[in-house]
Design an enzyme around this catalytic site. Sequence first.
Site, PDB file in Angstrom:
ATOM      1  N   CYS A 103     -26.190 -36.509 -24.928  1.00  8.03           N
ATOM      2  CA  CYS A 103     -25.606 -36.713 -23.593  1.00  8.03           C
ATOM      3  C   CYS A 103     -26.497 -37.642 -22.787  1.00  8.03           C
ATOM      4  CB  CYS A 103     -25.433 -35.379 -22.872  1.00  8.03           C
ATOM      5  SG  CYS A 103     -24.816 -35.563 -21.183  1.00  8.03           S
ATOM      6  N   CYS A 131     -26.853 -36.794 -19.026  1.00 10.61           N
ATOM      7  CA  CYS A 131     -27.667 -35.591 -18.767  1.00 10.61           C
ATOM      8  C   CYS A 131     -29.153 -35.906 -18.880  1.00 10.61           C
ATOM      9  CB  CYS A 131     -27.355 -34.484 -19.771  1.00 10.61           C
ATOM     10  SG  CYS A 131     -25.650 -33.970 -19.839  1.00 10.61           S
ATOM     11  N   ASP A 132     -29.534 -36.638 -19.919  1.00 16.06           N
ATOM     12  CA  ASP A 132     -30.944 -36.689 -20.323  1.00 16.06           C
ATOM     13  C   ASP A 132     -31.638 -38.037 -20.127  1.00 16.06           C
ATOM     14  OD1 ASP A 132     -30.478 -34.082 -21.115  1.00 16.06           O
ATOM     15  OD2 ASP A 132     -29.976 -34.637 -23.162  1.00 16.06           O
TER      16      ASP A 132
END
Lengths: 329, 227
Positions: A152, A155-156
């Site tokens: 992701c 997200c990261d």
Amino acid sequence: MEEFTNIFVGEETVKADSKIIYDIAIIGAGPGGLTAGIYAGRSRLKTLIFERLSPGGQIAVSDQVDNYPGFPEGISGKELTDRMEKQAVRFGAEIVPDEVRKIKKEGNLFELETASSGIVKSKAVIIATGADPVKLPVPEEEKFRGRGISYCATCDAAFFKDKTVAVVGGGDTAIADAIYLTKFAKEVIVVHRRDQLRAVKALQEEAFENPKIKFQWNSVSEHVIGENKVEGLEVKNVKTGEKVLLKVDGIFVAIGTVPNSNIVKGLVELNEKGFIKTNQNRETSVKGLFAVGDVRDTPLRQVVTAAGDGAIAEFSAENYIKNLEYIER
Amino acid sequence: MEKLLKEKDEKYIKDLFSSKLESEVELVLFLQSEGGDKVTKFNSQYLPYTEEILKELVSLSDKLTLTVYKDDKEKEEEYGVEQISALFVEGKNTNKNVIYYGIPSGHEFSSLLEDIIDASRGTTELSDKTKAELKRITSPTEILVFVTPSCPYCPRAVRTAHQMAMENNNIKGVMIEANEFPEWSQKYSVYAVPKVVINDNVQFEGALPEDAYLENVLKGAGKIILE
Ligand SMILES: Cc1cc2nc3c(=O)[nH]c(=O)nc-3n(C[C@H](O)[C@H](O)[C@H](O)COP(=O)(O)OP(=O)(O)OC[C@H]3O[C@@H](n4cnc5c(N)ncnc54)[C@H](O)[C@@H]3O)c2cc1C
């Protein structure tokens, strides 16, 4: 700034009632499930949408959707599905934060075994469980998942500020991820097993123009190197057999998806890759059980097609229920 | 500062709160001036926004209050504040144990809304089985949940920790916004979110369903899993 002043309010969730019989149970609140929910709500059917993670599905992690009609400037995936969610709830669909584990058909009723709502009953079921990313096929995947291997980018990405990262894959998702990652990383190396990209031309052009993006063509991932976290990715050139160690701190993987069809394995017909087979009404080999979107055996997996499927499946499910009631009478 | 909440969101939240809130909920926010011992160089820019969002939020219901302690060592000690900003949701079923370190923005804003409703009603939506199992935890247990505001899978992990804290006040449910606290994140090798750490000894990455999450919490609390 924009990153943290972008506020998502979300919709209220409810608990499933195991004492009543729902008209339609929808499994998954991605674009397919939410669209089915909008149509079912407008038909005043008693409708539940189960979601094990958070409403929005895969597209919720995309920061820019440019091919969904009606948004000429593009829209973030989360904003788009937030709107779908609001629309479904507005017409009466109820979203239940729970996972469906198994589906059984008893007579004319479906029984859904859930993680925390017990057994929930419905007359028709729409499977909208989508797909999950294919894991990076290296022996070290499990060891480094969450320690530099990520599925992701939105997200990261923040953990790789001013670092070098690899993106594995050459399709739309991989290239969109690579472009997004350049906002954080100092260098992004796209590792692709062919000598040209599969992504749409518009994305390709953007990637080729971006000075932070480099390409490692004709290469497949062999090993992830590192002590406690990712320190490198060893790739092999499929043409020459030559091995190269890329010094990267992170590896973002986008090499395709596997359908989330486990809950109906043994119940409905799947194709050889595990996608659910349907007819043009989006009905599976089991009467009253429908499938939509990415989990379905379909040539194109997009938001717009998942939404289209959702509308057709709901329409078919509604007819199925009417017919059922007619026969019962 | 420009308003952060959009008008249509404000209206939605107002209606939500007026239909859902029962008893009063106090949001307790800890701030420090620049150079304070618990502010990181990465997050001083976030602090005014954190305060602004919360101010706007509490103005949407008369059942909500915001208390701000700035540079207040004594109160920091009393609440066990580790970093700044720290936000505590104080209601019927909480006791300084439902905590947000860093801005509750992006996807986490919805966690805060749901927390407020639960804290006001004194209930959670955890399953009966989870509630019963949580009763077995009798010693202090800390669940850290590392997130980023742009992670759509994170609110579920935060909410589960917070709901568990509401069901059993021996449990502290702690959200940590990883961008604001890079050292804290590095200490636990956070490279992907959500990442959950229980009592420093059990950890997992990714969003787990309630039953698997519970199993990890029980393990972290030193409880044997009964079947
Ligand atoms: C990074 C990225 C970028 C993309 N960009 C684009 C783009 O620009 N344009 C475009 O059209 N498409 C894009 N796609 C593809 C698009 O996201 C998918 O085609 C679409 O989301 C499919 O929708 P769906 O409803 O079928 O399934 P999904 O979106 O996969 O949603 C399925 C939902 O079901 C839930 N679920 C699964 N199993 C269960 C269960 N047992 N119980 C309860 N809930 C369950 C999942 O948690 C998930 O939320 C992109 C995909 C990715 C990953």
